[in-house]
Design a protein around this motif. Sequence first.
Motif, PDB file in Angstrom:
ATOM      1  N   VAL A  32     -17.184  84.607  51.791  1.00 13.01           N
ATOM      2  CA  VAL A  32     -15.809  85.092  51.786  1.00 13.01           C
ATOM      3  C   VAL A  32     -15.699  86.272  50.811  1.00 13.01           C
ATOM      4  CG1 VAL A  32     -15.023  83.531  49.948  1.00 13.01           C
ATOM      5  CG2 VAL A  32     -13.396  84.331  51.655  1.00 13.01           C
ATOM      6  N   ASN A  33     -14.915  87.252  51.155  1.00 11.44           N
ATOM      7  CA  ASN A  33     -14.713  88.412  50.291  1.00 11.44           C
ATOM      8  C   ASN A  33     -13.481  88.248  49.412  1.00 11.44           C
ATOM      9  OD1 ASN A  33     -16.948  89.999  51.267  1.00 11.44           O
ATOM     10  ND2 ASN A  33     -15.782  90.328  53.151  1.00 11.44           N
ATOM     11  N   SER A  34     -12.408  87.783  50.015  1.00  8.85           N
ATOM     12  CA  SER A  34     -11.156  87.634  49.290  1.00  8.85           C
ATOM     13  C   SER A  34     -11.173  86.403  48.397  1.00  8.85           C
ATOM     14  CB  SER A  34      -9.990  87.519  50.285  1.00  8.85           C
ATOM     15  OG  SER A  34      -8.788  87.199  49.620  1.00  8.85           O
ATOM     16  N   GLU A  42      -6.208  79.735  57.973  1.00  6.13           N
ATOM     17  CA  GLU A  42      -6.853  78.873  58.966  1.00  6.13           C
ATOM     18  C   GLU A  42      -8.258  78.419  58.589  1.00  6.13           C
ATOM     19  OE1 GLU A  42      -7.967  79.040  63.725  1.00  6.13           O
ATOM     20  OE2 GLU A  42      -6.493  80.417  62.898  1.00  6.13           O
ATOM     21  N   THR A  43      -9.062  79.272  57.996  1.00  8.58           N
ATOM     22  CA  THR A  43     -10.490  78.980  57.840  1.00  8.58           C
ATOM     23  C   THR A  43     -10.811  78.439  56.455  1.00  8.58           C
ATOM     24  OG1 THR A  43     -11.009  80.761  59.402  1.00  8.58           O
ATOM     25  CG2 THR A  43     -12.816  79.933  58.032  1.00  8.58           C
ATOM     26  N   PRO A  44     -11.399  77.240  56.375  1.00  8.56           N
ATOM     27  CA  PRO A  44     -11.758  76.684  55.067  1.00  8.56           C
ATOM     28  C   PRO A  44     -12.942  77.417  54.438  1.00  8.56           C
ATOM     29  CG  PRO A  44     -12.459  75.213  56.828  1.00  8.56           C
ATOM     30  CD  PRO A  44     -11.659  76.295  57.476  1.00  8.56           C
ATOM     31  N   VAL A  45     -12.900  77.506  53.111  1.00 11.38           N
ATOM     32  CA  VAL A  45     -13.996  78.093  52.338  1.00 11.38           C
ATOM     33  C   VAL A  45     -14.690  76.930  51.623  1.00 11.38           C
ATOM     34  CG1 VAL A  45     -14.644  79.702  50.512  1.00 11.38           C
ATOM     35  CG2 VAL A  45     -12.701  80.224  52.014  1.00 11.38           C
ATOM     36  N   LEU A  46     -15.993  76.793  51.843  1.00 13.44           N
ATOM     37  CA  LEU A  46     -16.704  75.596  51.412  1.00 13.44           C
ATOM     38  C   LEU A  46     -17.677  75.831  50.265  1.00 13.44           C
ATOM     39  CD1 LEU A  46     -17.674  73.989  54.855  1.00 13.44           C
ATOM     40  CD2 LEU A  46     -15.512  73.825  53.602  1.00 13.44           C
ATOM     41  N   THR A  47     -17.901  74.751  49.535  1.00 11.22           N
ATOM     42  CA  THR A  47     -19.010  74.640  48.604  1.00 11.22           C
ATOM     43  C   THR A  47     -19.670  73.306  48.882  1.00 11.22           C
ATOM     44  OG1 THR A  47     -19.646  74.447  46.277  1.00 11.22           O
ATOM     45  CG2 THR A  47     -17.472  73.664  46.859  1.00 11.22           C
ATOM     46  N   ALA A  48     -20.967  73.191  48.592  1.00 17.87           N
ATOM     47  CA  ALA A  48     -21.663  71.933  48.863  1.00 17.87           C
ATOM     48  C   ALA A  48     -21.363  70.881  47.808  1.00 17.87           C
ATOM     49  CB  ALA A  48     -23.173  72.171  48.942  1.00 17.87           C
ATOM     50  N   GLY A  49     -20.706  71.268  46.729  1.00 18.81           N
ATOM     51  CA  GLY A  49     -20.418  70.344  45.636  1.00 18.81           C
ATOM     52  C   GLY A  49     -19.268  69.400  45.942  1.00 18.81           C
ATOM     53  N   LYS A  50     -18.812  68.707  44.910  1.00 24.43           N
ATOM     54  CA  LYS A  50     -17.801  67.667  45.056  1.00 24.43           C
ATOM     55  C   LYS A  50     -16.483  68.208  45.589  1.00 24.43           C
ATOM     56  CE  LYS A  50     -15.723  63.844  42.463  1.00 24.43           C
ATOM     57  NZ  LYS A  50     -15.640  63.153  41.145  1.00 24.43           N
ATOM     58  N   THR A  51     -16.111  69.423  45.193  1.00 25.79           N
ATOM     59  CA  THR A  51     -14.832  69.997  45.629  1.00 25.79           C
ATOM     60  C   THR A  51     -14.806  70.196  47.132  1.00 25.79           C
ATOM     61  OG1 THR A  51     -14.704  71.148  43.514  1.00 25.79           O
ATOM     62  CG2 THR A  51     -13.193  71.862  45.233  1.00 25.79           C
ATOM     63  N   PHE A  52     -15.930  70.618  47.706  1.00 23.91           N
ATOM     64  CA  PHE A  52     -16.136  70.812  49.145  1.00 23.91           C
ATOM     65  C   PHE A  52     -15.267  71.932  49.706  1.00 23.91           C
ATOM     66  CE2 PHE A  52     -16.220  68.813  53.637  1.00 23.91           C
ATOM     67  CZ  PHE A  52     -17.265  69.632  54.006  1.00 23.91           C
ATOM     68  N   ILE A  53     -13.971  71.684  49.926  1.00 21.94           N
ATOM     69  CA  ILE A  53     -13.086  72.738  50.452  1.00 21.94           C
ATOM     70  C   ILE A  53     -12.364  73.377  49.270  1.00 21.94           C
ATOM     71  CG2 ILE A  53     -11.112  73.266  51.910  1.00 21.94           C
ATOM     72  CD1 ILE A  53     -11.898  70.991  53.735  1.00 21.94           C
ATOM     73  N   LEU A  54     -12.725  74.632  48.991  1.00 21.34           N
ATOM     74  CA  LEU A  54     -12.141  75.343  47.851  1.00 21.34           C
ATOM     75  C   LEU A  54     -10.756  75.879  48.166  1.00 21.34           C
ATOM     76  CD1 LEU A  54     -15.312  77.353  46.769  1.00 21.34           C
ATOM     77  CD2 LEU A  54     -14.347  75.349  45.629  1.00 21.34           C
ATOM     78  N   GLY A  55     -10.502  76.150  49.438  1.00 23.83           N
ATOM     79  CA  GLY A  55      -9.230  76.718  49.867  1.00 23.83           C
ATOM     80  C   GLY A  55      -9.377  77.232  51.279  1.00 23.83           C
ATOM     81  N   TYR A  56      -8.404  78.033  51.712  1.00 32.44           N
ATOM     82  CA  TYR A  56      -8.411  78.547  53.077  1.00 32.44           C
ATOM     83  C   TYR A  56      -8.200  80.058  53.047  1.00 32.44           C
ATOM     84  CZ  TYR A  56      -8.022  73.664  54.416  1.00 32.44           C
ATOM     85  OH  TYR A  56      -8.261  72.317  54.578  1.00 32.44           O
ATOM     86  N   THR A  57      -8.927  80.756  53.924  1.00 26.75           N
ATOM     87  CA  THR A  57      -8.871  82.212  53.971  1.00 26.75           C
ATOM     88  C   THR A  57      -8.356  82.686  55.326  1.00 26.75           C
ATOM     89  OG1 THR A  57     -10.172  84.241  53.739  1.00 26.75           O
ATOM     90  CG2 THR A  57     -11.288  82.362  54.728  1.00 26.75           C
TER      91      THR A  57
END
Length: 385
Positions: A32-34, A42-57
């Motif tokens: 993600v750039n922004s 609409e589109t989730p921004v992911l990390t493999a860690g515990k948080t998983f979904i950081l937000g939506y872009t």
Amino acid sequence: MSYLDKLLEGHEVEWKTLGEYTDYEQPTKYRVNSKEYKDEYETPVLTAGKTFILGYTDETNGIYKASEKPVIIFDDFTTANKWVDFDFKVKSSAMKMITSKDESFALLKYIYYWLNTLPSGLVDGDHKRQWISNYSNKEIPIPCPGNPKKSIEIQQKIVDILDKFTELTAELTAELTARKQQYAYYREQLLSFDENEVEWKALREVGEYSKDRISFDKLNEDNYVGVDNLLQNREGKTISTKVPTKGNSTKYIENDILIGNIRPYLKKIWFSDRTGGTNGDVLVIRLNEHNLSPRYLFQVLADDKFFEYNMQHSKGAKMPRGNKSQIMEYKIPIPPIEEQERIVSILDKFDVLTSSISEGLPKEIELRQKQYEYYREQLLTFPKA
């Protein structure tokens, strides 16, 4: 193991390296750039860690279409991983995206479940990337690889069983989220009063900080509280395993309210059900107003409004602490005692349902997770020749 034997029907299991059955991809083109995330995007921004979904872009380019081709995202430094079957973008390139080389030989979901039976094997101070150097060489049990059709049939049965447990846990987690939202709604409704509707008093008018001290030699894991284990509900659980051996501690007694007094614990609070001690990172507030229910005061303070007030007035740069004098100026609405008890009876029921580790949904989720982990170990522990 009798079920596993029945599942195998006498077929041999061979151990193959993950590298033989999986491909990996760097997620660079899906980053993600922004940095502006919004729930309405609409589109989730992911990390493999515990948080998983950081937000939506709202970005529309560089989206990985996991709805068409599911993937395992694997943090290359921590080995944390997630199964993803919905479209997404990623925050960091410090991960691998793992797929099966050929689903007719090894199901990716089977690989995912087996992957999570492995200990991480991480060594403190080891910052190397784990997939290529370590995980791609780990050996995975593949039932009868010489008979791909039968192998996939066995893998699919194992996946189906574990999926059932995963789905149940997900349903319970969704139910817990809904109940927490309902709890927050009722808290807002029940604890909101007009200025002239009830009497208002500063916290210092109805309570005070405990000045009592208790020697550490009178404390043990059942009555010593620190900020790291300060919880609203901890029925039957050990409070602490890090009890100091000398010095003095602030004493708390039954019906006292304990509040975290150092970031990031300024939103932690506990209603005391025993006598014990704590340290300077925890404030002990004792009620001295007869027309105020201790449990009602706890519910007023166990609220985002108080936590935000506490954080707003905290002081100190490196490790901010709660401002003790300002905390005591916090305004408490005081309806008639009968109304206080009615409010407490409602909120306490939600508190048990959403927070209790001995009953309610958190306990149910914990039990289901343990059940899932048990069957995962049973179904994926094959004898190695």
